[in-house]
Design an enzyme around this catalytic site. Sequence first.
Site, PDB file in Angstrom:
ATOM      1  N   CYS A 199       2.309  48.889  31.016  1.00 48.53           N
ATOM      2  CA  CYS A 199       2.782  49.910  31.961  1.00 48.53           C
ATOM      3  C   CYS A 199       2.198  49.743  33.351  1.00 48.53           C
ATOM      4  O   CYS A 199       2.635  50.408  34.287  1.00 48.53           O
ATOM      5  CB  CYS A 199       2.468  51.300  31.429  1.00 48.53           C
ATOM      6  SG  CYS A 199       0.707  51.641  31.354  1.00 48.53           S
ATOM      7  N   CYS A 251      -2.335  56.497  28.040  1.00 49.78           N
ATOM      8  CA  CYS A 251      -3.180  56.917  29.156  1.00 49.78           C
ATOM      9  C   CYS A 251      -4.507  57.483  28.660  1.00 49.78           C
ATOM     10  O   CYS A 251      -5.569  57.173  29.208  1.00 49.78           O
ATOM     11  CB  CYS A 251      -2.458  57.961  30.008  1.00 49.78           C
ATOM     12  SG  CYS A 251      -0.942  57.343  30.767  1.00 49.78           S
TER      13      CYS A 251
END
Length: 168
Positions: free
Chosen positions: A61, A131
């Site tokens: 990402c 994350c």
Amino acid sequence: MLRAGCRKFLGLVPQQNNQAPVLVRLYHERVVDHYNNPRNVGSFDKNDPTVGTGLVGAPACGDVMKLQIKVDEETGKITDACFKTFGCGSAIASSSVATEWIKGKQMEEVVTIKNTEIAKHLSLPPVKLHCSMLAEDAIKAAVKDYEAKRAKTEANAAAEPTERVANA
């Protein structure tokens, strides 16, 4: 009027050309708060022996996270923490939360922080769990870096007296 208000509340927004409504994903208020007002942004001198630096990234990402800790050498307590993150709002929020949670704690305690705790606190959707994983990895990498620096410093300190005796 009521129907339009309900559709807006549910996140159903009509698209152009009379297409079907699309569900809009909204971030939890904690993510928005930490994104708009990130805590502990910055960096310490990485050459400082009391500082540990964790640099981690997710190639899939493009998120990159640098988390640093400042440790009291006598007590082993983390006295300060900061971060710099290049990534989405969830990555920035995860970094911000992580630095808040680790301040004032022992290093043994902070390595037990799990990404699932951060994700639950921020109400991250499954697509954003990476994350919180980055934040957990950054904490562990910073602690590992500090411990490696400390071991190197102690090894150098132990070797110095023998060098002086040999040169005398």
